[in-house]
Every structure is written in structure tokens, then in C-alpha cells.
Design an enzyme around this catalytic site. Structure first.
Site, mmCIF file in Angstrom:
data_model
loop_
_atom_site.group_PDB
_atom_site.id
_atom_site.type_symbol
_atom_site.label_atom_id
_atom_site.label_comp_id
_atom_site.label_asym_id
_atom_site.label_seq_id
_atom_site.Cartn_x
_atom_site.Cartn_y
_atom_site.Cartn_z
ATOM 1 N N SER A 182 0.843 -1.340 0.020
ATOM 2 C CA SER A 182 0.106 -0.009 0.022
ATOM 3 C C SER A 182 0.812 1.195 -0.125
ATOM 4 O O SER A 182 1.462 1.305 -0.875
ATOM 5 C CB SER A 182 -1.031 -0.011 1.263
ATOM 6 O OG SER A 182 -1.918 0.618 1.031
ATOM 7 N N GLU A 216 -1.611 14.269 13.618
ATOM 8 C CA GLU A 216 -1.612 15.611 13.147
ATOM 9 C C GLU A 216 -1.082 15.956 11.833
ATOM 10 O O GLU A 216 -1.694 16.581 11.009
ATOM 11 C CB GLU A 216 -1.046 16.405 14.278
ATOM 12 C CG GLU A 216 -1.096 17.948 13.920
ATOM 13 C CD GLU A 216 -0.276 18.655 15.126
ATOM 14 O OE1 GLU A 216 -0.481 19.678 14.815
ATOM 15 O OE2 GLU A 216 0.210 18.428 15.931
ATOM 16 N N HIS A 222 -7.537 -6.113 0.595
ATOM 17 C CA HIS A 222 -6.168 -5.152 0.603
ATOM 18 C C HIS A 222 -4.856 -5.573 1.617
ATOM 19 O O HIS A 222 -3.821 -5.440 1.251
ATOM 20 C CB HIS A 222 -6.715 -3.623 0.952
ATOM 21 C CG HIS A 222 -5.571 -2.696 0.747
ATOM 22 N ND1 HIS A 222 -4.884 -2.578 -0.311
ATOM 23 C CD2 HIS A 222 -5.157 -1.868 1.637
ATOM 24 C CE1 HIS A 222 -4.001 -1.447 -0.269
ATOM 25 N NE2 HIS A 222 -4.010 -1.030 1.034
#
Length: 257
Positions: A87, A178, A237
Site C-alpha cells: 500500500s 496531526e 487489501h
């Protein structure tokens, strides 16, 4: 200069480097990593920046992650590596192989293509940002809170592997939420149009995943002319976790060719 990527190293033999996916970490590959080590490979399982136990940085894209890997290989004097990326890690691996083809003996890309992917992790990111971690005292409490937003137990377990006790009173995530939450466009970036790696390349896709489709083959071949594509049966996946035996068998056959 950035710090060195944190890693686990298993076994002895030809070097194999495995790059985990988005919101993952090297521990996701520990079981398969041990099996590769038993097959005579020296397995390197690094955490990519802003993930796992590696350093945090406001800069987060595939160019800098490829450079992180180059610095890692330089530190351990690694060359002619076997390289697996899943991925997001697959995008890093593709970029690295194109930038430093002489360092990569063989490239294996797990369930990702070199194309642009629109941001599609919004639901997960939103769920994670709603967690009031200072008020959560246990993994079970965190799971209950996430369940209001994410119904898939497997996805929640995957995310909660990142939860650790920062101190006796506070839980925290290993990933840099963040920064990551503002870089979803970068995660979907396509490979540069002139990027090219002519070495042996195998794309493994999950049978139940739509990340790699037959329509992607011309693009894959334009960047990786020696590439072949194989399917991991019954897997989505997270193909390496859903059918690890077939993943190991097909990857080892490729490495030994």
C-alpha cells in the site's frame, strides 16, 4: 539530516526490506518477517517516518520517504536488496526503486498501483481525531469509542495496534495523526511520469481488492516493463495478513527465480 528509521532485523542472508502501509508499522510484518528469515533472508522491518517508533516530521511524501530508505541502506551498508512494499509502503518502494535501481535486486509491490488515488481514508482519520485519548484508560475503551465510527473489527484492531502507554496516566498513538491527517493528498500521489525501474518486479493483488485492476496494467508496464501481476486468493487489501501462506509462497518463488 533526519534520524535513522527505527527497525527490527531478523535472520541472516540476502537482505530483504519490507515497508508497511498507511497507519501501520513494522510489527504488522513480524510473523511473515520471521518466516522469510527462516527461508534464509536477513529481514529488515523499518517503521516509515511518522509511523511506529520512527521519527516524526512535518514533511511527508514519497520523495522524502525514499530518501529515508536510502539513508537506512547506507547506514547498514545494504545493496542488491529484495524490496517489498504494501500500500503506502508500496508507493515508497516503487519510488525508491526508480530513484536507486542499482540498489534493488527485485521489487515486490503489494496491492497498490503507481497511479493517483483520491483521498479515501477520511472516515478513519475522522474517527481517530474524535477519540479523547486523555480520557481513555484502556484499549477496550478505545475500541468501544472507535466502534461508533468504524464497524469493521479488523480495521479497529489494526489501528489499535498503534496504541501505547505514553506514561502511566495517558495513552497515545504511535503514528503522527496531526501531520498524516493533513497529507492525504500526498499519500495518493502517482509516480512521476518519467520514473522507471527495469528490474524484476512482481505486483501481488488481493482477489477481493480493487486497488489494482486490469486497467492499471498499461500504466504499471510503462513504469515497470518487467512487471508481472499475480493474485492472492480470498484476500482483500491486507493480503499479507489475510492469506499469509500464499503471499509467502508466491513472494519466495519470485525471489528465488
Amino acid at each position: 539530516m533526519n534520524p535513522l528509521l527505527y527497525s527490527n532485523i531478523l535472520g541472516k542472508g540476502d537482505p530483504l526490506v519490507i515497508l508497511h502501509g498507511f497507519l501501520g508499522m513494522s510489527d504488522n510484518w513480524k510473523t511473515l518477517g520471521s518466516q522469510y528469515a527462516e527461508n534464509g533472508l536477513e529481514v529488515h522491518l523499518p517503521d516509515q517516518r511518522n509511523h511506529g517508533k520512527s521519527f516524526w516530521s512535518p514533511t511527508f511524501n514519497f520523495d522524502v520517504m525514499a530518501e529515508d530508505l536510502k539513508a537506512y541502506l547506507d547506514h547498514y551498508s545494504l545493496k542488491d536488496i529484495l524490496l517489498i512494499g504494501h500500500s503506502m509502503g508500496g508507493k515508497t518502494a516503487m519510488q525508491f526503486a526508480c530513484n536507486y535501481p542499482d540498489l534493488v535486486k527485485k521489487l515486490l509491490v503489494a496491492d497498490i498501483a503507481p497511479k493517483y488515488y483520491p483521498p479515501h481514508h477520511d472516515e478513519i482519520i475522522n474517527a481517530l481525531t474524535t477519540l479523547d485519548l486523555p480520557a481513555i484508560k484502556s484499549r477496550n475503551e478505545a475500541d468501544d469509542a472507535l466502534a461508533h465510527h468504524i464497524s469493521d473489527t479488523g480495521v479497529r484492531q489494526f489501528l489499535l495496534k498503534n496504541l501505547y502507554r505514553e506514561n502511566k496516566d495517558r495513552l497515545a498513538f504511535r503514528f503522527n495523526l496531526e501531520v498524516i491527517s493533513t497529507k492525504l493528498e500526498e499519500i495518493g500521489d502517482a509516480l512521476g511520469t518519467s520514473d522507471n525501474y527495469t528490474g524484476p518486479t512482481l505486483f501481488l493483488k488481493g482477489e477481493r481488492s480493487d486497488y489494482v485492476t486490469p486497467a492499471d496494467l498499461p500504466l504499471i508496464k510503462s513504469h515497470f516493463p518487467a512487471a508481472s501481476i499475480e493474485t492472492i486468493s480470498g484476500a482483500g487489501h491486507w493480503l499479507h495478513a489475510e492469506n499469509p501462506d500464499e503471499f509467502l509462497e508466491k513472494s519466495m518463488r519470485f525471489f528465488r527465480q
